[in-house]
Design a protein around this motif. Sequence first.
Motif, PDB file in Angstrom:
ATOM      1  N   VAL A   1       0.855  -1.192   0.000  1.00  0.00           N
ATOM      2  CA  VAL A   1       0.000   0.000   0.000  1.00  0.00           C
ATOM      3  C   VAL A   1       0.883   1.231   0.000  1.00  0.00           C
ATOM      4  O   VAL A   1       1.790   1.347   0.842  1.00  0.00           O
ATOM      5  N   GLY A   2       0.640   2.151  -0.960  1.00  0.00           N
ATOM      6  CA  GLY A   2       1.482   3.332  -1.022  1.00  0.00           C
ATOM      7  C   GLY A   2       0.764   4.618  -1.361  1.00  0.00           C
ATOM      8  O   GLY A   2       1.327   5.692  -1.203  1.00  0.00           O
ATOM      9  N   ARG A   3      -0.477   4.556  -1.839  1.00  0.00           N
ATOM     10  CA  ARG A   3      -1.192   5.784  -2.194  1.00  0.00           C
ATOM     11  C   ARG A   3      -1.794   6.430  -0.956  1.00  0.00           C
ATOM     12  O   ARG A   3      -2.037   5.776   0.046  1.00  0.00           O
ATOM     13  N   ARG A   4      -2.022   7.737  -1.069  1.00  0.00           N
ATOM     14  CA  ARG A   4      -2.403   8.529   0.108  1.00  0.00           C
ATOM     15  C   ARG A   4      -3.689   8.004   0.758  1.00  0.00           C
ATOM     16  O   ARG A   4      -3.719   7.717   1.954  1.00  0.00           O
ATOM     17  N   ARG A   5      -4.765   7.856  -0.033  1.00  0.00           N
ATOM     18  CA  ARG A   5      -6.029   7.408   0.541  1.00  0.00           C
ATOM     19  C   ARG A   5      -5.924   5.976   1.073  1.00  0.00           C
ATOM     20  O   ARG A   5      -6.490   5.635   2.114  1.00  0.00           O
ATOM     21  N   SER A   6      -5.168   5.150   0.347  1.00  0.00           N
ATOM     22  CA  SER A   6      -5.036   3.755   0.777  1.00  0.00           C
ATOM     23  C   SER A   6      -4.320   3.667   2.111  1.00  0.00           C
ATOM     24  O   SER A   6      -4.707   2.895   2.998  1.00  0.00           O
TER      25      SER A   6
ATOM     26  N   GLU B   1     -12.813  11.599   1.723  1.00  0.00           N
ATOM     27  CA  GLU B   1     -11.575  12.123   2.317  1.00  0.00           C
ATOM     28  C   GLU B   1     -11.617  11.937   3.824  1.00  0.00           C
ATOM     29  O   GLU B   1     -12.714  12.078   4.416  1.00  0.00           O
ATOM     30  N   PRO B   2     -10.493  11.612   4.512  1.00  0.00           N
ATOM     31  CA  PRO B   2      -9.158  11.414   3.908  1.00  0.00           C
ATOM     32  C   PRO B   2      -8.997  10.057   3.253  1.00  0.00           C
ATOM     33  O   PRO B   2      -7.950   9.743   2.704  1.00  0.00           O
ATOM     34  N   PHE B   3     -10.026   9.184   3.360  1.00  0.00           N
ATOM     35  CA  PHE B   3     -10.020   7.877   2.690  1.00  0.00           C
ATOM     36  C   PHE B   3     -11.461   7.535   2.330  1.00  0.00           C
ATOM     37  O   PHE B   3     -12.424   8.134   2.837  1.00  0.00           O
ATOM     38  N   LEU B   4     -11.605   6.560   1.415  1.00  0.00           N
ATOM     39  CA  LEU B   4     -12.939   6.132   1.010  1.00  0.00           C
ATOM     40  C   LEU B   4     -13.596   5.313   2.119  1.00  0.00           C
ATOM     41  O   LEU B   4     -12.936   4.466   2.742  1.00  0.00           O
ATOM     42  N   LYS B   5     -14.875   5.564   2.353  1.00  0.00           N
ATOM     43  CA  LYS B   5     -15.614   4.843   3.377  1.00  0.00           C
ATOM     44  C   LYS B   5     -17.041   4.631   2.863  1.00  0.00           C
ATOM     45  O   LYS B   5     -17.622   5.510   2.221  1.00  0.00           O
ATOM     46  N   ALA B   6     -17.578   3.419   3.111  1.00  0.00           N
ATOM     47  CA  ALA B   6     -18.910   3.104   2.568  1.00  0.00           C
ATOM     48  C   ALA B   6     -19.632   2.153   3.507  1.00  0.00           C
ATOM     49  O   ALA B   6     -19.039   1.512   4.375  1.00  0.00           O
TER      50      ALA B   6
ATOM     51  N   PRO C   1      -1.824   4.026 -13.675  1.00  0.00           N
ATOM     52  CA  PRO C   1      -0.403   3.965 -13.277  1.00  0.00           C
ATOM     53  C   PRO C   1       0.169   5.305 -12.828  1.00  0.00           C
ATOM     54  O   PRO C   1       1.280   5.375 -12.350  1.00  0.00           O
ATOM     55  N   SER C   2      -0.578   6.417 -13.008  1.00  0.00           N
ATOM     56  CA  SER C   2      -0.042   7.733 -12.651  1.00  0.00           C
ATOM     57  C   SER C   2       0.027   7.970 -11.157  1.00  0.00           C
ATOM     58  O   SER C   2       0.653   8.924 -10.714  1.00  0.00           O
ATOM     59  N   GLY C   3      -0.619   7.143 -10.356  1.00  0.00           N
ATOM     60  CA  GLY C   3      -0.602   7.322  -8.914  1.00  0.00           C
ATOM     61  C   GLY C   3      -1.780   8.094  -8.376  1.00  0.00           C
ATOM     62  O   GLY C   3      -1.846   8.386  -7.189  1.00  0.00           O
ATOM     63  N   ARG C   4      -2.753   8.459  -9.259  1.00  0.00           N
ATOM     64  CA  ARG C   4      -3.943   9.205  -8.810  1.00  0.00           C
ATOM     65  C   ARG C   4      -4.821   8.322  -7.958  1.00  0.00           C
ATOM     66  O   ARG C   4      -5.015   7.152  -8.250  1.00  0.00           O
ATOM     67  N   ASP C   5      -5.350   8.871  -6.865  1.00  0.00           N
ATOM     68  CA  ASP C   5      -6.245   8.114  -5.999  1.00  0.00           C
ATOM     69  C   ASP C   5      -7.556   7.821  -6.727  1.00  0.00           C
ATOM     70  O   ASP C   5      -8.090   8.657  -7.471  1.00  0.00           O
TER      71      ASP C   5
END
Length: 822
Positions: A40-45, A118-123, A70-74
Motif C-alpha cells: 500500500v502506497g497511495r495517500r487514501r489507501s 476524504e481522507p479515505f474512502l468509506k462506505a 499507473p499515474s498514482g492518482r487516488d
Amino acid sequence: MGEIKDEQTEKTPAGKRLEVAILPLQKTTLFPGTVVPLTVGRRRSLAAVEHALATEEKLLVGVTVKNADPSGRDANPSDLYEVGTLINIKRMVRTDETMQLIVQGVDRVRVVEWIQEEPFLKAIVEVLPEPYVRDPEEVEALKRNIQSLIQKALAMLPNVPPEVRMAVINAPDQVQLAYFLATVLDLGVEREQKMLEAETVDDLLMVAHGAIAREVEILQIRSKIASEAQSEIDKAQREYFLRQQLKAIQKELGEDEESGEKAEIKQLRERLESANLPEEVRAEAERELRRMERLPHVSPDYHVIRTYLEYLLELPWNKSTEDKLDLEEARRILDEDHYGLEDVKERILEFLAVVKLRPDSKSPILCFVGPPGVGKTSLGMSIARALGRKFERISLGGMRDEAELRGHRRTYVGAMPGRIIQALRRCGYNNPVLMLDEIDKIGMDFRGDPASALLEILDPAQNYSFRDNYINLPFDLSKVFFIATANQLAPVPMPLRDRMEIIHLSGYSDAEKLNIAKKYLIPRQIKENGLSADQIEITNDAIQFVISSYTREAGVRQLEREIASIARKVALKVAQGETEKQIIDAERVKELLGSPRFYPEEARKELPIGVATGMAWTEMGGEILFVEATLLPGGTGLTLTGHLGEVMKESAQAARSYLWSHAREFGIDPAIIKENGVHLHVPAGAIPKDGPSAGVTMATALASLYTGKRVRSDTAMTGEITLSGFVFPVGGIKEKVLAAHRAGIKRIILPKRNEADLDEIPDDVRKSLEFVLVERIDEVLNAAFQNESYEASITSHDGSQSKPETPSDLSSETKQESLVEK
C-alpha cells in the motif's frame, strides 16, 4: 502468491450491513478464504489502512479498480466495482513510504452507499451470501474436469512442492479451490471480478475451468518449444564432438597447424616467460594459462582468460621512468609553463629534493583547490614534464559507479578493469603523474560511492597493494604521483580530504593576469591562429580593458578566449591581403569585441547614511557589495532582502541585537530601534548570498543608520561578528582584497586573526592599500565612520565609564587597539 488457509476468520452473517473503510485494489482481486500480501502506497489507501488498524477487528473492504491508473492518482467511487471482499489485516510492516500487509479474505460484500471520500474512502457494505449449487451434476462434472486439468499442469511443472500438489488435488471445497486458482493464475481483472460476483457455484466453476484449460494449453506449447530447443543443443554437441574427432584425425595425419589456438597459447607462454612479473602475478598467470589450454577455442571462458592474460602481461608491474633530479631544470620548466603559483612550485621542488636524497620515497598525494581557469589541470602536465614522467588524466566529474574505479569482476559479461588500471596500462609505467580531475564533482547512487573507493587508492598506507576487481591481484600504486583538482572543498568527504595535501590556488590579480596574457596567452594565440609577432601587437591598455570589461573570473580562461577572438579577426584581415601591422589598443578592442559586457562594481564617491561597503568571495573570485539599511517609521522587526541565506540573515539579526543592547555606548537612542522597523537590503538580488563574513558590514550600515553618520566611501570591510562584540576571522581574504583593489577601495578593515593572510596578497596591491586589523565591533565603527563628531560613551572591559571621545581620538594608534598596516 495466495494460499488456502484451514483456519478461517469468523464469518459475518449474510445481509448484515457494515460501515468500513474501502481499500482500492490495482490490477488484483481478493477472494474470501485466501491469504495474500499487499503493498500500500497511495495517500487514501494508507489512510484507510491506518483507520482499520486502529479498530479492534482490523477489517476493511478491498474493491478492485475498473481501469488501473499507473499515474498514482487516488481512485474515486465511480472508478470501483460494486462487489469486493471484506478482508482482515493479519500482519503489517512499515517502510519509508509504503506498508507491506498480509491480509485474509473473509466475505464477499456489495457497496450499498458511499459516505466519505476524504481522507479515505468509506462506505456502507452488505455481506453477500456464499455461492449456492444450482445443478449438482454439472458442478460435479466441472470439479472433476478441473482436477484432471490440474494434474496435467502439475505433470508439466516438476518443480512444484509436493505439499502444494496434495493441497490442490485434495481440496475438499470446490469454491475455495476456484478462488485459489483465480489468485495464483493471471486471469485479468474482468474475469477475476466475474468469479467474485458469481452467485452460483456452477458459474464460478465454469469460469475457473476455462482459465485452467487455457493455462494447460500454454504449458503444452512451452513444453513443445523446450523440446525443440533441446534438439538444437544436442545437434550442437554432436557437431562439437565431430570437430574434436576431426582434430584428432588431422593430428594423426600430421596436418596439425601451428597457426591455430595452439600457436596462440604458445605465444602467450613465451610472453609470460619473458615478462618481468612479481611471483604472485606469475603464478596466477600460469594457472590461468593451464586452464586455457584445457578449454575448447569456441568456449566463452577461453576468450575471457585470453583477455585477462593480455592485461596482466601489458601492465607495468616493475617498469618505471627515471625521475629528472636537476632542480634548476625543473624550476625552469615550471616557470616556463606557469606564472606565479610559488607554493605549488616549491612543493614540487621539495619532492624532487627528497627523491634525490632517498630514491625509494613515496610520491605525494596533492589536491589543487581553486576557481576555474587558474591552471590546475595544466599545472599537472607541467609537473609531469618537470619530473620526466608520463602524464595521465582521469575525469571524475559525474562519476557514480564505484566499479569505474575498481573495475568489474570477471564473472560479468564484458567486464573491464577500472580507470586506474587502464590509465597505467596506457602509459606503460607504474610511476606516472595521474591527475584525478574534478574530484568534487563525484556523485553517488545505488551502484556505490566512488569517493569511498578513492579512500584506498589515495591512502599511502594501503595503496601499495591495490586490488582491482578485474585483475584481483595486488598492484603497487605508491609510486604514482596523484594530483586531484577541485573547485571547492565542501563536497569532498572529510576522510578523503584527510588523505590529500591541500594546496589552494587563489585567483589572479589584474597585474598577474596582464603578465600571464603577455607571457603565455598572446604568444600562444598568435601561433595557433597562424599569425606572427610582425602582424599583430596588443597593448597593455588593451589587455587591461579586456580584463576589466569583457571578463569576470578568477582565472584566465575567458581572457584567453577573448584574446583568441581578437587574433581570429586580425587573421581574417591578413588573409584578405592586409599587410600593415595591426596595433590593438583599447579603442580597437571595442571595435573587434563589441560593447563591454561587464561594468565592474566600483567604490562610490560618497555613501549615503545607512550604507556600508563589504567584500564577498565567489567561485569566480571576489566582489565588493553594498549593504543598505533604511528605517521604517512605525514598523517593527528586521526585514531582509537580497536573496540572503540563513547564515547571512542570522548575522544581520546579531548585528541589530548587539547595537540595540549597546545603544548608549555608541550614542544611539534606544527608542529609535524600538519604535522603528529596519529594512536591510544587499543589491544584486538575483544572486544567492550566504556566509558570516558580512557581519561587520551589516553592523556598520545599521550603526550609520541609527547615528545618522556616513561611512567612509574609500573603506571596505569583512568579518564575522558575535553578540559579545568580537570580530572573528573569515576566508577568501586574497580574493576579497583583489576585488576591493579593482573597485578603487583604499582602506580595508579585516579581523586581526586574518593578519597572516596578508602575506598571500601581491606586493603591488598590498602597498597600495591601508589595512585596519580589528578585534571588536567598536574598533570597526571607529575606523569606518568619517571624521565627524561621534559622541559615544565607551564602556571599558571592567565596566567603568570613560568620557566621550572624538573619532580622531578613537582612531589614533594610542587609543585604538586595531593594527593599521600600510
